[in-house]
Design a protein around this motif. Structure first.
Motif, PDB file in Angstrom:
ATOM      1  N   UNK A  46     -14.642  38.753 -29.452  1.00 50.63           N
ATOM      2  CA  UNK A  46     -16.036  39.044 -29.087  1.00 50.63           C
ATOM      3  C   UNK A  46     -16.150  39.339 -27.594  1.00 50.63           C
ATOM      4  N   UNK A  47     -15.334  38.651 -26.790  1.00 57.31           N
ATOM      5  CA  UNK A  47     -15.312  38.938 -25.359  1.00 57.31           C
ATOM      6  C   UNK A  47     -14.833  40.355 -25.092  1.00 57.31           C
ATOM      7  N   UNK A  48     -13.831  40.797 -25.860  1.00 56.48           N
ATOM      8  CA  UNK A  48     -13.346  42.172 -25.746  1.00 56.48           C
ATOM      9  C   UNK A  48     -14.443  43.164 -26.113  1.00 56.48           C
ATOM     10  N   UNK A  49     -15.233  42.837 -27.138  1.00 56.25           N
ATOM     11  CA  UNK A  49     -16.316  43.727 -27.554  1.00 56.25           C
ATOM     12  C   UNK A  49     -17.344  43.919 -26.446  1.00 56.25           C
ATOM     13  N   UNK A  50     -17.600  42.859 -25.697  1.00 59.75           N
ATOM     14  CA  UNK A  50     -18.541  42.959 -24.578  1.00 59.75           C
ATOM     15  C   UNK A  50     -18.029  43.971 -23.554  1.00 59.75           C
ATOM     16  N   UNK A  51     -16.748  43.845 -23.177  1.00 63.93           N
ATOM     17  CA  UNK A  51     -16.173  44.773 -22.201  1.00 63.93           C
ATOM     18  C   UNK A  51     -16.061  46.184 -22.771  1.00 63.93           C
ATOM     19  N   UNK A  52     -15.717  46.297 -24.062  1.00 63.08           N
ATOM     20  CA  UNK A  52     -15.593  47.611 -24.692  1.00 63.08           C
ATOM     21  C   UNK A  52     -16.929  48.339 -24.686  1.00 63.08           C
ATOM     22  N   UNK A 106     -15.056  20.692 -30.259  1.00 60.58           N
ATOM     23  CA  UNK A 106     -15.722  21.213 -31.448  1.00 60.58           C
ATOM     24  C   UNK A 106     -15.392  22.685 -31.645  1.00 60.58           C
ATOM     25  N   UNK A 107     -15.611  23.142 -32.897  1.00 58.54           N
ATOM     26  CA  UNK A 107     -15.353  24.548 -33.201  1.00 58.54           C
ATOM     27  C   UNK A 107     -16.178  25.475 -32.337  1.00 58.54           C
ATOM     28  N   UNK A 108     -17.445  25.103 -32.087  1.00 59.59           N
ATOM     29  CA  UNK A 108     -18.316  25.952 -31.275  1.00 59.59           C
ATOM     30  C   UNK A 108     -17.784  26.075 -29.850  1.00 59.59           C
ATOM     31  N   UNK A 109     -17.332  24.973 -29.276  1.00 58.08           N
ATOM     32  CA  UNK A 109     -16.833  25.015 -27.902  1.00 58.08           C
ATOM     33  C   UNK A 109     -15.535  25.822 -27.805  1.00 58.08           C
ATOM     34  N   UNK A 110     -14.709  25.769 -28.862  1.00 60.69           N
ATOM     35  CA  UNK A 110     -13.484  26.565 -28.876  1.00 60.69           C
ATOM     36  C   UNK A 110     -13.831  28.045 -28.876  1.00 60.69           C
ATOM     37  N   UNK A 111     -14.799  28.432 -29.711  1.00 60.66           N
ATOM     38  CA  UNK A 111     -15.232  29.832 -29.773  1.00 60.66           C
ATOM     39  C   UNK A 111     -15.800  30.281 -28.424  1.00 60.66           C
ATOM     40  N   UNK A 112     -16.688  29.465 -27.847  1.00 60.73           N
ATOM     41  CA  UNK A 112     -17.319  29.830 -26.574  1.00 60.73           C
ATOM     42  C   UNK A 112     -16.300  29.914 -25.447  1.00 60.73           C
ATOM     43  N   UNK A 113     -15.321  29.016 -25.475  1.00 62.57           N
ATOM     44  CA  UNK A 113     -14.295  29.042 -24.442  1.00 62.57           C
ATOM     45  C   UNK A 113     -13.476  30.335 -24.537  1.00 62.57           C
ATOM     46  N   UNK A 114     -13.149  30.716 -25.768  1.00 59.13           N
ATOM     47  CA  UNK A 114     -12.429  31.973 -25.970  1.00 59.13           C
ATOM     48  C   UNK A 114     -13.252  33.162 -25.516  1.00 59.13           C
ATOM     49  N   UNK A 115     -14.537  33.141 -25.828  1.00 54.82           N
ATOM     50  CA  UNK A 115     -15.435  34.221 -25.424  1.00 54.82           C
ATOM     51  C   UNK A 115     -15.488  34.356 -23.906  1.00 54.82           C
ATOM     52  N   UNK A 116     -15.681  33.219 -23.222  1.00 49.63           N
ATOM     53  CA  UNK A 116     -15.816  33.244 -21.767  1.00 49.63           C
ATOM     54  C   UNK A 116     -14.513  33.633 -21.075  1.00 49.63           C
ATOM     55  N   UNK A 117     -13.378  33.265 -21.660  1.00 49.96           N
ATOM     56  CA  UNK A 117     -12.095  33.610 -21.049  1.00 49.96           C
ATOM     57  C   UNK A 117     -11.957  35.125 -20.890  1.00 49.96           C
ATOM     58  N   UNK A 119     -14.683  37.449 -21.302  1.00 55.64           N
ATOM     59  CA  UNK A 119     -15.856  38.019 -20.627  1.00 55.64           C
ATOM     60  C   UNK A 119     -15.747  37.868 -19.115  1.00 55.64           C
ATOM     61  N   UNK A 120     -15.218  36.732 -18.646  1.00 55.89           N
ATOM     62  CA  UNK A 120     -15.139  36.464 -17.215  1.00 55.89           C
ATOM     63  C   UNK A 120     -13.807  36.893 -16.591  1.00 55.89           C
ATOM     64  N   UNK A 121     -12.960  37.552 -17.380  1.00 56.00           N
ATOM     65  CA  UNK A 121     -11.666  37.995 -16.866  1.00 56.00           C
ATOM     66  C   UNK A 121     -11.774  39.427 -16.352  1.00 56.00           C
ATOM     67  N   UNK A 122     -11.727  39.656 -15.024  1.00 52.79           N
ATOM     68  CA  UNK A 122     -11.859  41.021 -14.489  1.00 52.79           C
ATOM     69  C   UNK A 122     -10.732  41.942 -14.931  1.00 52.79           C
ATOM     70  N   UNK A 123      -9.580  41.376 -15.276  1.00 51.39           N
ATOM     71  CA  UNK A 123      -8.464  42.219 -15.718  1.00 51.39           C
ATOM     72  C   UNK A 123      -8.782  42.917 -17.043  1.00 51.39           C
ATOM     73  N   UNK A 124      -9.541  42.232 -17.899  1.00 52.25           N
ATOM     74  CA  UNK A 124      -9.926  42.846 -19.172  1.00 52.25           C
ATOM     75  C   UNK A 124     -10.857  44.020 -18.917  1.00 52.25           C
ATOM     76  N   UNK A 125     -11.823  43.818 -18.021  1.00 56.98           N
ATOM     77  CA  UNK A 125     -12.750  44.891 -17.675  1.00 56.98           C
ATOM     78  C   UNK A 125     -12.001  46.082 -17.076  1.00 56.98           C
ATOM     79  N   UNK A 126     -11.078  45.810 -16.139  1.00 55.71           N
ATOM     80  CA  UNK A 126     -10.321  46.886 -15.512  1.00 55.71           C
ATOM     81  C   UNK A 126      -9.432  47.614 -16.520  1.00 55.71           C
TER      82      UNK A 126
END
Length: 202
Positions: A46-52, A106-117, A119-126
């Motif tokens: 989902x984080x990739x989808x945001x950058x895409x 919790x499952x929710x925190x695992x998902x959110x942590x993966x999402x933020x990793x 979304x907040x990674x400038x290398x993915x955006x670049x």
């Protein structure tokens, strides 16, 4: 519309295979249970989808306004791919960061942590902003090309996680061996440098 699928897919495969923070997150979560592994994989995807989405809209707007900007963006992409290749070669064989995983998370925190990793990674955006233009046809519609290339990129990562989560123990053991990891990373770094050189002289 003639998308340069060959070079694009080659670079994409290398980028997918090189372990990053998202790989550490997914594998460490999967080590505590398949469910958390899948949730972590869903989060980073989902984080990739945001950058895409951002890359598709941003690149399209830029190239529609200033078509000549594609040349500049491609030049930046060559530099970035070359930089990534050199960094991987320089760091090949170095100790990998160990991720600490809270089993009670919790499952929710695992998902959110993966999402933020991601979304907040400038290398993915670049990666999206520099990789997509390398394959785009200047004479084609930038919006449709960027959308197709972004979908393929996200799909490639999604397929990778489908392989990683069920086989996390084997992959971790493979990359834990310093000799194998060094060869693997040198191959990845060399492939990115070859890709950058090919684009620069094309």
């Amino acid at each position: 519309m003639h998308i340069a699928w060959g070079p694009y897919l080659l670079a994409l495969v290398v980028i997918v295979l090189v372990p990053g923070p998202d790989f550490v997150m997914v594998t460490s979560s999967a080590a505590t249970g398949a469910r958390k592994g899948w949730l972590a994989a869903a989060g980073v995807t989902c984080g990739l989808l945001v950058h895409a989405t951002a890359a598709t809209l941003g690149l399209s707007a830029l190239l529609m306004t200033v078509p000549a900007a594609l040349v500049v963006v491609k030049a930046i992409g060559v530099v970035y791919l070359g930089y990534m290749g050199i960094q991987i070669l320089r760091g090949s064989g170095a100790a990998q960061p160990q991720a600490t995983t809270d089993v009670s998370r919790s499952g929710r925190s695992v998902f959110l942590r993966g999402l933020l990793i991601d979304v907040l990674n400038p290398k993915v955006m670049l990666t999206f902003l520099t990789l997509l233009p390398q394959a785009m046809d200047p004479a084609g519609d930038p919006m449709s090309q960027a959308a197709v290339l972004s979908v393929v990129a996200v799909g490639a990562f999604g397929l990778w996680w489908l392989l990683v989560v069920p086989s996390v123990r084997r992959l971790s053991a493979l990359l834990a061996d310093p000799g194998r990891r060094k060869v693997f990373e040198r191959c990845c770094g060399g492939a990115l440098l070859a890709m950058a050189t090919s684009i620069a002289f094309s």
